[in-house]
Design a protein around this motif. Structure first.
Motif, PDB file in Angstrom:
ATOM      1  N   LEU A 171      17.875  59.514  20.782  1.00 18.47           N
ATOM      2  CA  LEU A 171      18.389  59.953  22.558  1.00 18.47           C
ATOM      3  C   LEU A 171      19.486  59.233  22.855  1.00 18.47           C
ATOM      4  CD1 LEU A 171      20.343  61.851  24.780  1.00 18.47           C
ATOM      5  CD2 LEU A 171      18.434  61.193  25.851  1.00 18.47           C
ATOM      6  N   ALA A 172      21.140  58.801  21.865  1.00 14.66           N
ATOM      7  CA  ALA A 172      21.522  57.699  22.453  1.00 14.66           C
ATOM      8  C   ALA A 172      23.160  58.219  23.166  1.00 14.66           C
ATOM      9  CB  ALA A 172      23.255  57.505  21.255  1.00 14.66           C
ATOM     10  N   VAL A 184      14.948  55.887  23.591  1.00 12.89           N
ATOM     11  CA  VAL A 184      16.339  56.423  24.418  1.00 12.89           C
ATOM     12  C   VAL A 184      17.414  54.464  24.155  1.00 12.89           C
ATOM     13  CG1 VAL A 184      17.966  56.993  26.596  1.00 12.89           C
ATOM     14  CG2 VAL A 184      15.994  57.666  26.040  1.00 12.89           C
ATOM     15  N   TYR A 185      18.687  55.044  23.508  1.00 14.56           N
ATOM     16  CA  TYR A 185      19.055  54.328  23.227  1.00 14.56           C
ATOM     17  C   TYR A 185      20.401  53.828  23.492  1.00 14.56           C
ATOM     18  CZ  TYR A 185      15.824  53.268  19.362  1.00 14.56           C
ATOM     19  OH  TYR A 185      14.884  52.630  18.677  1.00 14.56           O
ATOM     20  N   THR A 186      21.675  52.753  23.891  1.00  9.97           N
ATOM     21  CA  THR A 186      22.585  53.198  24.304  1.00  9.97           C
ATOM     22  C   THR A 186      23.444  53.268  23.317  1.00  9.97           C
ATOM     23  OG1 THR A 186      23.322  50.870  23.206  1.00  9.97           O
ATOM     24  CG2 THR A 186      22.689  50.965  25.962  1.00  9.97           C
ATOM     25  N   GLY A 204      14.456  59.573  33.006  1.00 13.05           N
ATOM     26  CA  GLY A 204      13.701  59.455  31.827  1.00 13.05           C
ATOM     27  C   GLY A 204      14.763  58.891  31.093  1.00 13.05           C
ATOM     28  N   TRP A 205      15.288  57.805  31.204  1.00  9.50           N
ATOM     29  CA  TRP A 205      16.267  57.424  30.662  1.00  9.50           C
ATOM     30  C   TRP A 205      15.500  55.853  30.191  1.00  9.50           C
ATOM     31  CZ3 TRP A 205      19.534  52.792  31.131  1.00  9.50           C
ATOM     32  CH2 TRP A 205      19.035  51.985  32.368  1.00  9.50           C
ATOM     33  N   VAL A 239      20.776  66.426  32.625  1.00 11.63           N
ATOM     34  CA  VAL A 239      19.012  67.138  33.277  1.00 11.63           C
ATOM     35  C   VAL A 239      17.604  65.351  33.027  1.00 11.63           C
ATOM     36  CG1 VAL A 239      17.589  68.495  34.261  1.00 11.63           C
ATOM     37  CG2 VAL A 239      19.343  69.114  33.692  1.00 11.63           C
ATOM     38  N   ALA A 240      17.470  65.863  32.392  1.00  9.17           N
ATOM     39  CA  ALA A 240      16.136  64.485  32.138  1.00  9.17           C
ATOM     40  C   ALA A 240      16.325  64.670  30.273  1.00  9.17           C
ATOM     41  CB  ALA A 240      15.466  65.053  32.765  1.00  9.17           C
TER      42      ALA A 240
END
Ligand SMILES: Cc1cc2nc3c(=O)[nH]c(=O)nc-3n(C[C@H](O)[C@H](O)[C@H](O)COP(=O)(O)OP(=O)(O)OC[C@H]3O[C@@H](n4cnc5c(N)ncnc54)[C@H](O)[C@@H]3O)c2cc1C
Length: 466
Positions: free
Chosen positions: A255-256, A133-135, A127-128, A227-228
């Motif tokens: 999410l980072a 979703v970011y670094t 799911g990334w 997990v995901a």
């Protein structure tokens, strides 16, 4: 431009700035190229024109160091040939190929000082690739450069000093931090406390960030396993396993993720430097001596691009490499200062080793990823594709690239290369060092189509490699 005597520095972060300071101090005029709009590098990145937040607000405890480095660079501007907004996308035959505001260009050099720094060490999770979703570094750049948050309710996950720093920065700036999830366990740190004390101030800052967040009700969980990342067309939450193995869900719209920093070393490779596998970093790094001399003639390395050691070490290594360069040109240059810098670097290295053990890269996590997890975002290659693509072939990561297109896209494996190698090594049952590394290949950064055409016209012989 003639190469005679030219010194080219790539990177205007702490390492490149200090190197330029030493060289100009001895009457030399280096060319300094950086793809960023202004100097400062990653840690001391400057804000865009028109933004007026104070240094204290942007750099926290590091404000004074940031101001000192910026002032140093500003004092150098008339004594160097500075090309900002200019990426070096290849190096060949002592010539750097650049892309900047005026299109493509070439800079011939006699001596090269690579101060290219690092980039997020990313580990794919299911799911990334969802929007949201970011670094870790990307999330910090949004905040540091432009005062923006990546979401309204943010989870920070990974390990390494940036995990606690960036989550603290978000919370301190008024953002909602839903959770800080660390794959490292507290027990990882206990055996290396003496080494951690070598960087007592950095350690104290890390503990302070954590305590501040706990005091402000932010959940910090250690020893977790992702997990995901979940959501239909954008991120809505993250599932993870606690240290006790219980599955948990945390709702978030951003999410980072990040597991420290890895060196940017493709240019070193293109410049002909030997590379060696570094067991601690679990990756291939350019070889250099204690003063930054690389194996390729006339090439010097400094800062995180030669192996991640942090910003203070980057300043010392920039200065040291420039002093070594001067000494190699027969210019008598601070032998005592070089000894002093090497002593400081040895101490910082002891801290660095302890930090790597206390907040380790989670070995085995990439190898255990489900088959349908996307590893190479650019080409949409999954973990299963890498495993299947290698079932009949020798265990070599460039073969995996040829068979599956892993690392063949825009990022040239900068994001996925480490995970792909881990998956391959595990699948073949061989040590990570045996699968090799994705060879650096031009263009190391994406070129605009128009510019690629311009470069090809400029040199038809190179057209096929662009
Ligand atoms: C995103 C990110 C955020 C970070 N934030 C922090 C932090 O808040 N606190 C902290 O202590 N440490 C932080 N670090 C680590 C810290 O930045 C480094 O330890 C330190 O900046 C290293 O200095 P350096 O001079 O080696 O490299 P950098 O500061 O990374 O500078 C390298 C420079 O080289 C330029 N460059 C790279 N490749 C090319 C190319 N091909 N062409 C042209 N220019 C190029 C880059 O634009 C950059 O300006 C961060 C690292 C990253 C990756």
């Amino acid at each position: 431009m003639s190469a005679a005597g030219n010194i080219l520095i790539i990177g205007a972060g702490p390492a490149g700035t200090r190197a330029a300071e030493v060289l100009t101090g001895h009457g030399l005029r280096p060319i300094l190229v950086d793809e960023a709009p202004d100097s400062g590098g990653q840690i001391y990145r400057r804000q865009p024109p028109g933004f007026k937040r104070s240094a204290k607000l942007r750099y926290g405890f590091e404000a004074k160091k940031a101001e000192a480095l910026h002032a140093c660079f500003d004092g150098l501007r008339t004594r160097i040939d500075y090309c900002s907004d200019t990426s070096v996308w290849s190096i060949e035959n002592k010539t750097a190929f650049t892309m900047g505001p005026n299109g493509v260009d070439r800079i011939p050099f006699e001596t090269l000082l690579l101060c290219t720094g690092g980039v997020d060490r990313v580990l794919p999770i299911p799911g990334w690739t969802l929007p949201g979703v970011y670094t870790m570094g990307g999330s910090q750049i949004a905040l540091k450069a432009q005062g923006c948050a990546i979401g309204r309710r943010v989870v920070f996950m990974g390990s390494g000093p940036l995990l606690y720093l960036v989550s603290y920065q978000y919370a301190h700036a008024g953002g909602t931090v839903a959770a800080v999830l660390d794959t490292a366990r507290l027990s990882d740190a206990l055996p290396v406390i003496p080494g951690l004390l070598m960087g007592a101030f950095t350690l104290a800052k890390g503990l302070w960030y954590q305590n501040w967040m706990r005091f402000n009700g932010i959940a910090i969980r250690r020893g977790i396993r992702p997990v995901a990342a979940e959501g239909d067309d954008r991120l809505t939450g993250l599932r993870y396993l606690t240290a006790a193995g219980r599955e948990r869900h945390v709702a978030c719209d951003a999410l980072a993720i990040g597991w420290g920093v890895k060196p940017e070393c493709q240019l070193a490779e293109l410049a002909g430097c030997d590379m060696a596998f570094d067991a601690m970093a679990r990756q291939w790094l350019p070889v250099c001596d204690a003063e930054g001399r690389a194996s390729a003639e006339g090439v010097y390395l400094a800062g995180d691009g030669a192996g991640v050691m942090g910003a203070d070490a980057a300043e010392y290594r920039g200065e040291l490499a420039a002093l070594a360069l001067l000494a190699d040109r027969g210019i008598s240059a601070g032998a005592a200062r070089r000894r002093h810098l090497k002593g400081r670097l040895r101490r910082l290295m002891r801290f660095r080793v302890a930090l790597e053990r206390a907040l380790p890269y989670p070995e085995g996590l990439a190898a255990a990823l489900p088959d349908d997890t996307i590893i190479c975002r650019c080409e949409g290659v999954t973990a299963g594709d890498i495993r299947r693509g290698q079932s009949l072939e020798p265990q070599e990561i460039n073969r995996a690239k040829a068979f599956t297109r892993t690392g063949m896209g825009r990022c040239q494996g900068r994001m996925c290369g480490i995970a792909a190698a881990e998956i391959l090594a595990h699948h073949k049952g061989v040590p990570l060092s045996e699968v090799g590394r994705l060879r650096g290949q031009a263009p190391i950064k994406p070129l605009h189509i128009g510019i690629a055409g311009e470069a090809a016209e400029d040199d038809p012989e190179r057209a096929s490699s662009i």
